[in-house]
Motif scaffolding. Structure first.
Motif, PDB file in Angstrom:
ATOM      1  N   PRO A  77       0.800  -1.232   0.000  1.00 12.53           N
ATOM      2  CA  PRO A  77       0.000   0.000   0.000  1.00 12.53           C
ATOM      3  C   PRO A  77       0.831   1.281   0.000  1.00 12.53           C
ATOM      4  O   PRO A  77       0.415   2.283  -0.576  1.00 12.53           O
ATOM      5  N   THR A  78       2.001   1.261   0.621  1.00 10.63           N
ATOM      6  CA  THR A  78       2.858   2.458   0.614  1.00 10.63           C
ATOM      7  C   THR A  78       3.350   2.748  -0.794  1.00 10.63           C
ATOM      8  O   THR A  78       3.359   3.897  -1.235  1.00 10.63           O
ATOM      9  N   ARG A  79       3.727   1.708  -1.529  1.00  9.46           N
ATOM     10  CA  ARG A  79       4.193   1.921  -2.905  1.00  9.46           C
ATOM     11  C   ARG A  79       3.052   2.415  -3.782  1.00  9.46           C
ATOM     12  O   ARG A  79       3.250   3.278  -4.649  1.00  9.46           O
ATOM     13  N   ARG A  80       1.837   1.909  -3.558  1.00 10.78           N
ATOM     14  CA  ARG A  80       0.691   2.409  -4.333  1.00 10.78           C
ATOM     15  C   ARG A  80       0.441   3.883  -4.008  1.00 10.78           C
ATOM     16  O   ARG A  80       0.125   4.675  -4.898  1.00 10.78           O
ATOM     17  N   LEU A  81       0.611   4.267  -2.745  1.00 11.16           N
ATOM     18  CA  LEU A  81       0.451   5.665  -2.363  1.00 11.16           C
ATOM     19  C   LEU A  81       1.493   6.547  -3.053  1.00 11.16           C
ATOM     20  O   LEU A  81       1.172   7.628  -3.552  1.00 11.16           O
ATOM     21  N   ASP A 114       0.435   7.006  -6.533  1.00 10.88           N
ATOM     22  CA  ASP A 114      -0.672   7.967  -6.585  1.00 10.88           C
ATOM     23  C   ASP A 114      -0.138   9.395  -6.527  1.00 10.88           C
ATOM     24  O   ASP A 114      -0.574  10.257  -7.301  1.00 10.88           O
ATOM     25  N   ARG A 115       0.795   9.632  -5.623  1.00 10.79           N
ATOM     26  CA  ARG A 115       1.367  10.979  -5.512  1.00 10.79           C
ATOM     27  C   ARG A 115       2.082  11.384  -6.793  1.00 10.79           C
ATOM     28  O   ARG A 115       1.974  12.525  -7.237  1.00 10.79           O
ATOM     29  N   LEU A 159       4.310  10.985   5.671  1.00  8.53           N
ATOM     30  CA  LEU A 159       4.308   9.529   5.768  1.00  8.53           C
ATOM     31  C   LEU A 159       4.873   9.110   7.121  1.00  8.53           C
ATOM     32  O   LEU A 159       5.853   9.689   7.586  1.00  8.53           O
TER      33      LEU A 159
END
Length: 107
Positions: free
Chosen positions: A11-15, A18-19, A35
């Motif tokens: 999920p952190t990599r997806r965030l 997204d950024r 973060l």
């Protein structure tokens, strides 16, 4: 493509993706803002994304700017998602809806 799935599993990599899709050219410091982890941890996530070719980076003086590379995602969508766009779910080969669970009646 396996690297793409592995990279997207976190999920952190997806965030981070997204950024970068909202605003490309962000530095590590900018990506790390708000973060709950260290910049070093964010850098490790960026390395995974770069290894999967989902993020491209370039030097800008002393800064390193990161950009979303949408090509691996486009290839994934073309290979895995497009074929199901117009297919009714019930017509998929071997698909059977799960039987409804009925509560047991107690006399």
């Amino acid at each position: 493509m396996t690297d793409t799935f592995v990279a997207l599993s976190d999920p952190t990599r997806r965030l981070l993706l997204d950024r970068l899709s909202e605003q490309g050219g962000l530095t590590l410091s900018e990506l790390s803002e708000d973060l709950p982890m260290t910049r070093q941890a964010v850098a490790k996530h960026l390395a995974v994304l770069e290894s999967a070719e989902l993020v491209a980076s370039e030097r800008d003086g002393r800064c390193k700017r990161h950009y979303l590379n949408p090509m691996p995602l486009a290839k994934m969508a073309k290979r895995w998602l497009v074929r199901f766009e117009d297919v009714p779910l019930g017509s998929l080969s071997g698909f059977h809806a799960a039987p409804a669970i009925r509560p047991a009646h107690h006399p």
